[in-house]
Enzyme design. Sequence first.
Site, PDB file in Angstrom:
ATOM      1  N   LEU A  10       0.862  -1.154   0.155  1.00  0.00           N
ATOM      2  CA  LEU A  10       0.042   0.073   0.130  1.00  0.00           C
ATOM      3  C   LEU A  10       0.864   1.331   0.084  1.00  0.00           C
ATOM      4  O   LEU A  10       2.125   1.044   0.035  1.00  0.00           O
ATOM      5  CB  LEU A  10      -0.936  -0.166   1.179  1.00  0.00           C
ATOM      6  CG  LEU A  10      -1.744  -1.311   1.531  1.00  0.00           C
ATOM      7  CD1 LEU A  10      -2.570  -1.277   2.593  1.00  0.00           C
ATOM      8  CD2 LEU A  10      -2.426  -1.753   0.192  1.00  0.00           C
ATOM      9  N   LYS A  34      15.269   1.627   3.212  1.00  0.00           N
ATOM     10  CA  LYS A  34      14.663   1.871   1.995  1.00  0.00           C
ATOM     11  C   LYS A  34      14.493   3.244   1.996  1.00  0.00           C
ATOM     12  O   LYS A  34      14.685   4.144   0.836  1.00  0.00           O
ATOM     13  CB  LYS A  34      13.329   1.199   1.994  1.00  0.00           C
ATOM     14  CG  LYS A  34      12.322   1.624   0.781  1.00  0.00           C
ATOM     15  CD  LYS A  34      12.818   1.469  -0.817  1.00  0.00           C
ATOM     16  CE  LYS A  34      11.841   2.298  -1.598  1.00  0.00           C
ATOM     17  NZ  LYS A  34      12.130   1.834  -2.823  1.00  0.00           N
ATOM     18  N   LYS A  37       7.049  11.263   0.655  1.00  0.00           N
ATOM     19  CA  LYS A  37       6.665  10.471   1.974  1.00  0.00           C
ATOM     20  C   LYS A  37       8.162   9.622   2.386  1.00  0.00           C
ATOM     21  O   LYS A  37       8.501   9.760   3.420  1.00  0.00           O
ATOM     22  CB  LYS A  37       5.718   9.293   1.782  1.00  0.00           C
ATOM     23  CG  LYS A  37       5.452   8.179   2.603  1.00  0.00           C
ATOM     24  CD  LYS A  37       5.981   6.892   2.427  1.00  0.00           C
ATOM     25  CE  LYS A  37       5.765   6.393   0.694  1.00  0.00           C
ATOM     26  NZ  LYS A  37       6.173   5.034   0.649  1.00  0.00           N
TER      27      LYS A  37
HETATM   28  P1  NDP Z   1      -0.127   3.426  -6.091  1.00  0.00           P
HETATM   29  O1  NDP Z   1      -0.182   4.647  -5.527  1.00  0.00           O
HETATM   30  O2  NDP Z   1       0.165   3.009  -7.463  1.00  0.00           O
HETATM   31  O3  NDP Z   1      -0.875   2.430  -5.536  1.00  0.00           O
HETATM   32  C1  NDP Z   1      -1.112   2.275  -4.098  1.00  0.00           C
HETATM   33  C2  NDP Z   1      -2.042   1.194  -3.630  1.00  0.00           C
HETATM   34  O4  NDP Z   1      -2.270   1.178  -2.399  1.00  0.00           O
HETATM   35  C3  NDP Z   1      -3.451   1.121  -4.482  1.00  0.00           C
HETATM   36  O5  NDP Z   1      -3.677  -0.369  -4.660  1.00  0.00           O
HETATM   37  C4  NDP Z   1      -4.254   1.656  -3.396  1.00  0.00           C
HETATM   38  O6  NDP Z   1      -5.584   1.073  -3.740  1.00  0.00           O
HETATM   39  C5  NDP Z   1      -3.864   1.205  -2.105  1.00  0.00           C
HETATM   40  N1  NDP Z   1      -4.179   1.923  -1.034  1.00  0.00           N
HETATM   41  C6  NDP Z   1      -3.650   3.398  -0.634  1.00  0.00           C
HETATM   42  N2  NDP Z   1      -4.043   3.493   0.574  1.00  0.00           N
HETATM   43  C7  NDP Z   1      -4.972   2.612   0.943  1.00  0.00           C
HETATM   44  C8  NDP Z   1      -5.826   2.566   2.070  1.00  0.00           C
HETATM   45  N3  NDP Z   1      -5.814   3.456   3.216  1.00  0.00           N
HETATM   46  N4  NDP Z   1      -6.627   1.433   2.146  1.00  0.00           N
HETATM   47  C9  NDP Z   1      -6.395   0.407   1.384  1.00  0.00           C
HETATM   48  N5  NDP Z   1      -5.545   0.385   0.283  1.00  0.00           N
HETATM   49  C10 NDP Z   1      -5.001   1.708  -0.030  1.00  0.00           C
HETATM   50  O7  NDP Z   1       1.310   3.020  -5.194  1.00  0.00           O
HETATM   51  P2  NDP Z   1       2.529   2.004  -5.775  1.00  0.00           P
HETATM   52  O8  NDP Z   1       2.191   0.763  -6.308  1.00  0.00           O
HETATM   53  O9  NDP Z   1       3.674   2.921  -6.797  1.00  0.00           O
HETATM   54  O10 NDP Z   1       3.223   1.916  -4.482  1.00  0.00           O
HETATM   55  C11 NDP Z   1       3.206   0.789  -3.598  1.00  0.00           C
HETATM   56  C12 NDP Z   1       4.008   0.958  -2.317  1.00  0.00           C
HETATM   57  O11 NDP Z   1       5.539   0.475  -3.211  1.00  0.00           O
HETATM   58  C13 NDP Z   1       4.646   2.329  -1.796  1.00  0.00           C
HETATM   59  O12 NDP Z   1       4.992   2.476  -0.480  1.00  0.00           O
HETATM   60  C14 NDP Z   1       5.678   2.915  -2.772  1.00  0.00           C
HETATM   61  O13 NDP Z   1       6.611   3.717  -2.175  1.00  0.00           O
HETATM   62  C15 NDP Z   1       6.334   1.480  -2.992  1.00  0.00           C
HETATM   63  N6  NDP Z   1       7.528   1.447  -4.237  1.00  0.00           N
HETATM   64  C16 NDP Z   1       6.692   1.907  -5.251  1.00  0.00           C
HETATM   65  C17 NDP Z   1       7.516   1.793  -6.390  1.00  0.00           C
HETATM   66  C18 NDP Z   1       7.085   2.052  -7.929  1.00  0.00           C
HETATM   67  O14 NDP Z   1       8.174   2.163  -8.594  1.00  0.00           O
HETATM   68  N7  NDP Z   1       5.780   2.390  -8.087  1.00  0.00           N
HETATM   69  C19 NDP Z   1       8.983   1.395  -6.063  1.00  0.00           C
HETATM   70  C20 NDP Z   1       9.402   0.633  -5.087  1.00  0.00           C
HETATM   71  C21 NDP Z   1       8.687   1.179  -4.159  1.00  0.00           C
HETATM   72  P3  NDP Z   1      -6.494   1.955  -4.721  1.00  0.00           P
HETATM   73  O15 NDP Z   1      -6.261   1.213  -5.929  1.00  0.00           O
HETATM   74  O16 NDP Z   1      -7.814   1.880  -4.145  1.00  0.00           O
HETATM   75  O17 NDP Z   1      -6.182   3.373  -4.918  1.00  0.00           O
END
Ligand code: NDP
Length: 294
Positions: free
Chosen positions: A66, A170, A239
């Site tokens: 998340l 991280k 963040k």
């Molecule tokens: P996104 O913004 O694309 O997706 C976020 C996800 O979290 C979605 O599935 C969203 O659901 C869900 N979510 C957010 N808040 C809540 C909540 N309160 N309750 C339930 N579900 C929630 O983020 P990323 O996939 O890019 O990133 C996910 C994690 O991985 C983060 O911590 C990021 O820092 C880390 N990361 C990302 C990378 C990247 O290249 N993208 C690389 C390395 C780490 P919904 O679909 O409903 O919005």
Amino acid sequence: MLSVAFLGLGSIGRPMARRIAAAGFPLTVWNRTTDRAEAFAREQKARHAKTAAEAAKDADVVVTCLSTSADVEQVIDGGLLPALKKGAILLDCTSGDPATSRRIARKVAANSVGFVDAPVSGGVRGAEEGTLTVMCGGEPKDLDRVRPVIEAFGKKIVHCGPVGAGDAVKAMNQALLAITIWGTGEALVALSKSGVSAHVALEVINASSGRSNASMNLFPERVLTRAFPRTFRLALLDKDARIAAQIARDERVPAPLTQIAADLCTLARQELGDEADHVEAVKVIEQWAGAEVR
Ligand code: NDP
């Protein structure tokens, strides 16, 4: 074979879950926005559940990916906790903050559930290719149990220490990413404005001591092309950098550069909005200078 629940099908969660399904683990997915989970289950060998609790109830390993640790805690407190199977492991791949991870670990331990923080690095492409770096915090025996699942999407898997250690490494990595994006942006905007081509400048820098992932990959692929693909939101880098600055403060380590990087990320996020990609931060330097990297 371990049964897996995957909660959070965002930009990076989706390809990670795809790798787990492809590796043959029985998989149930859940996502807050239900359509994403339904679409995933249609396309992959996976079931989808309407609630996080329903997805997790029979799982040996529950993976969360998340936005923040606060989101993970909200899902746990919102009904996931009592559904977790005794002996299961919560594998949190969110780039989280150590203090919240430690609190979550204590909550799930009370129900005989283990916790491993396991944030990843390598971007969406690394997730698709199964080559992510995975930095883990937790009990070695818990990591051993979930290692086969991590191996579905990770190539380099490192045990960093107790719960929270993966998050801490991280966050510091991300602060370095922010610093190199800003530093490279400032250098290339100044050189472009002075009449030196950014292509030429990068040719030199990438064969010299100022090179970084930003100069070698991000700028050639995303800035010089003006493509700025949206793969990792600036809001998430903001963040991460703020977590890094907080860790330095907690440890009473003077870290002005980390703090400035965090402040610049916050400023750029306010300027460009929550959906902007992290590399788009360079546009703020360009606006200030009245010149583009070219
Ligand atoms: P996104 O913004 O694309 O997706 C976020 C996800 O979290 C979605 O599935 C969203 O659901 C869900 N979510 C957010 N808040 C809540 C909540 N309160 N309750 C339930 N579900 C929630 O983020 P990323 O996939 O890019 O990133 C996910 C994690 O991985 C983060 O911590 C990021 O820092 C880390 N990361 C990302 C990378 C990247 O290249 N993208 C690389 C390395 C780490 P919904 O679909 O409903 O919005």
